[in-house]
Design a protein around this motif. Sequence first.
Motif, PDB file in Angstrom:
ATOM      1  N   ARG A 405       0.837  -1.207   0.000  1.00 20.73           N
ATOM      2  CA  ARG A 405       0.000   0.000   0.000  1.00 20.73           C
ATOM      3  C   ARG A 405       0.870   1.254   0.000  1.00 20.73           C
ATOM      4  O   ARG A 405       1.993   1.245   0.515  1.00 20.73           O
ATOM      5  CB  ARG A 405      -0.899   0.019   1.238  1.00 20.73           C
ATOM      6  CG  ARG A 405      -1.872  -1.144   1.347  1.00 20.73           C
ATOM      7  CD  ARG A 405      -2.864  -0.888   2.468  1.00 20.73           C
ATOM      8  NE  ARG A 405      -3.731  -2.037   2.692  1.00 20.73           N
ATOM      9  CZ  ARG A 405      -3.610  -2.878   3.691  1.00 20.73           C
ATOM     10  NH1 ARG A 405      -2.648  -2.697   4.581  1.00 20.73           N
ATOM     11  NH2 ARG A 405      -4.449  -3.887   3.822  1.00 20.73           N
ATOM     12  N   PRO A 406       0.349   2.357  -0.520  1.00 20.67           N
ATOM     13  CA  PRO A 406       1.066   3.633  -0.368  1.00 20.67           C
ATOM     14  C   PRO A 406       1.177   3.982   1.114  1.00 20.67           C
ATOM     15  O   PRO A 406       0.209   3.847   1.864  1.00 20.67           O
ATOM     16  CB  PRO A 406       0.183   4.630  -1.119  1.00 20.67           C
ATOM     17  CG  PRO A 406      -0.676   3.805  -2.020  1.00 20.67           C
ATOM     18  CD  PRO A 406      -0.870   2.495  -1.331  1.00 20.67           C
ATOM     19  N   LEU A 407       2.335   4.418   1.525  1.00 11.83           N
ATOM     20  CA  LEU A 407       2.560   4.731   2.941  1.00 11.83           C
ATOM     21  C   LEU A 407       3.615   5.823   3.036  1.00 11.83           C
ATOM     22  O   LEU A 407       4.609   5.798   2.303  1.00 11.83           O
ATOM     23  CB  LEU A 407       3.028   3.465   3.688  1.00 11.83           C
ATOM     24  CG  LEU A 407       3.214   3.585   5.199  1.00 11.83           C
ATOM     25  CD1 LEU A 407       1.880   3.838   5.889  1.00 11.83           C
ATOM     26  CD2 LEU A 407       3.856   2.312   5.759  1.00 11.83           C
ATOM     27  N   ASN A 408       3.387   6.775   3.948  1.00 13.97           N
ATOM     28  CA  ASN A 408       4.389   7.808   4.173  1.00 13.97           C
ATOM     29  C   ASN A 408       4.689   7.918   5.662  1.00 13.97           C
ATOM     30  O   ASN A 408       4.021   7.311   6.507  1.00 13.97           O
ATOM     31  CB  ASN A 408       3.934   9.161   3.609  1.00 13.97           C
ATOM     32  CG  ASN A 408       2.581   9.583   4.154  1.00 13.97           C
ATOM     33  OD1 ASN A 408       2.309   9.465   5.349  1.00 13.97           O
ATOM     34  ND2 ASN A 408       1.718  10.093   3.278  1.00 13.97           N
ATOM     35  N   LEU A 409       5.708   8.698   5.983  1.00 13.51           N
ATOM     36  CA  LEU A 409       6.166   8.827   7.368  1.00 13.51           C
ATOM     37  C   LEU A 409       5.089   9.427   8.258  1.00 13.51           C
ATOM     38  O   LEU A 409       4.949   9.049   9.424  1.00 13.51           O
ATOM     39  CB  LEU A 409       7.430   9.688   7.415  1.00 13.51           C
ATOM     40  CG  LEU A 409       8.671   9.140   6.702  1.00 13.51           C
ATOM     41  CD1 LEU A 409       9.789  10.171   6.724  1.00 13.51           C
ATOM     42  CD2 LEU A 409       9.142   7.854   7.362  1.00 13.51           C
ATOM     43  N   LYS A 410       4.315  10.364   7.721  1.00 15.79           N
ATOM     44  CA  LYS A 410       3.301  11.036   8.535  1.00 15.79           C
ATOM     45  C   LYS A 410       2.232  10.057   9.011  1.00 15.79           C
ATOM     46  O   LYS A 410       1.770  10.155  10.161  1.00 15.79           O
ATOM     47  CB  LYS A 410       2.673  12.174   7.727  1.00 15.79           C
ATOM     48  CG  LYS A 410       1.740  13.053   8.559  1.00 15.79           C
ATOM     49  CD  LYS A 410       1.202  14.198   7.731  1.00 15.79           C
ATOM     50  CE  LYS A 410       0.426  15.193   8.598  1.00 15.79           C
ATOM     51  NZ  LYS A 410      -0.612  14.561   9.423  1.00 15.79           N
TER      52      LYS A 410
END
Length: 528
Positions: A405-410
Motif C-alpha cells: 500500500r502507499p505509505l508515508n512517514l506522517k
Amino acid sequence: MSITTKLELRQAQTLVMTPQLQQAIKLLQLSNLELTEFVDGELERNPLLERSQDDDPAPGHERQSEHSNGADSYDGHDGRKSSSESDGSDGEGDGEWLDLQSKDSTASNDSLDADPGDIFPDNEASAPPAQPEPAWNGQGLDMVRGQGHDDGDAPNLEAYVAQSKTLREHLSEQLNLTITDPVQRVIGHHLIDNVDETGYLQGDLEASAEQLDAPLELVEEVVAVLQTFEPCGVFARDLQECLALQLKERDRCDPAMAALLDNLDRLAAHDLPALRRLCGVSDEDLCEMIQEIKRLDPKPGLSFGASPAQPIVPDVMVRELPDGSWHVELNTETLPKVLVNQSYYTTVSKTAKRKEDKTYLTECFHTANWLVKSLDQRARTILKVAQEIVRQQDGFFTYGVRHLRPLNLKQVADAISMHESTVSRVTANKYMATNRGLFELKYFFTSSVPATANGDAHSSESVRHRIKEMIDLEQPQDVLSDDKIVEKLKDDGIDIARRTVAKYRESLRIPSSVQRRRLKRLALSATA
C-alpha cells in the motif's frame, strides 16, 4: 522623573538540546554495526559501564525497571540498567563498464541509446574469488589441537587461515621477478601504486614521467612489460585496451575482433547491422565474437584482495502466528548489552578524596545511566515503528508485493504519536526479516499512483513490480512498448502516464523496447 526597581517572576517553557538528548537522537539513526561501535567506545571511556554476558545481572549491578514481554516482544534483558537494544527509529551495484572508456565513446554511446550493463552484467563481470584454503602449518593437526588448552579455551582456528593476497602485493611480486633494472623497478612500483582495485592504470603517463623525471619512452616500455602480468588485462588505460590484452593472450585479436573493440559503443547499443558491416563478418561469426567478448573479464583486478561481502543482519524479525497474525520482535543478537556497575561506583566514590575525582565519577555515572536509558528507549521506538509498519502493510506480508500500500512517514508518525523526523531516523539503516525476504524499513514507504474509476491508490513499488512482471513475460516477437504497458496497467485499474512508466522502467535498469528487441534477437541467434 523617578526610577524604581522591582522584581518580576516569569515562567516560560523552552526546548533545550542537551548533549544527552543529542546523543539519544543520534542513537536512533545508527545501524546495528554503528551502534555496536559506538557502545564499544563508551565501554572504553566509561569505567562504570561493562558488557553483560548473561541474562541476569551480576550482584551489585542495578536494574532499571521491569518490563513485560508481550506478544510483540522486546527482549532487552528485562530493561535492566544493562540495556539490550535493537536499532533505533531503494541501491544498486553499478556495473557500467563503459564509464571506463573515453569521453568520446561515452558521447557516442549516449547517441545510440546504449545500456552498458547489457554486455557485462554485474553478476558476471567480476564474481568474488573463492575463499582461500586454510594454510597448512607443516606440523599436522596435533599441533593445532595443542594450542590454547592451558586456559581451557578452544584453539583459534582463524590464526591458521591464509590471508588473501592483495592486487598490489601480487603485482609487486611479479615486478621483482620480472624487472631487474633498479630504475625500471622504481617506475614499476610507481605505476603499481596508480592501479585501482579493478586493475586499471589511473593517471597520465606523461605526468608520471614528469614526476619521476624519467623519459616518457622508458615509462611506456615499463607499462608494456607490466601489461604482461597476471591477471591478464591489468594496467590497461580503458576497457578497450583491457579486453584487447586478454584477446592477445588468447591469440584472438584478429582484424575483425579489433574492429569490434573499436566499436564497443555500438555493441552496448546492440546495433548488430552496423557491427556486421564494420567487422565484415556474417551473423554467425558476429554472434561468436560477441559471446567471446562476454567471456572476458572487464575488471581483472577484482579477483585479488576483494573484501568478503558482509551479510546484512536484520534488526527486526516478523513471523506468522498460527492464527494468521504477525509476530514482531527485535533481533536480540544485534542489541548491545551493557550494565552500570553500581557496586563499583559505590566503592570507588567512597575512596575518592579530591573534588575532581568525585566530579568525574558522578559524570561517568550519569552518562552510563543515560546511555542505558537511551538504548532502552531506542529499542522500544524501533519495535513500535516496526509494529505499525507491519499493521499498515499486512497485505504485503500475506499476499506479496502486488498488495503493497502507499505509505508515508506522517501516517506512521500519527498512528504512534511520534514526530515524522523520529520515524525517519528510526527507519534509516534498519532491516526487517520477513517471510518474503529481507527488506530495509524504508522499503515499505512508497508514493501512491492514482487508480482509475475512483478506486484505491496503488503503491509505486507494486506498480514497478507489475511492469517488471510484464516485461519478463514478453515474447521476442511481441516486445511491449511503454505505451502498450500503459494500456495494460490502465486495464488493471492503474492510472499512469507513459513518462512515469519510462521512469520506473529505467529505475529497474530495464532497456527500452528497441534495445530489448535487439537483445532477444541476439539471444535467438546465439542459440540457433
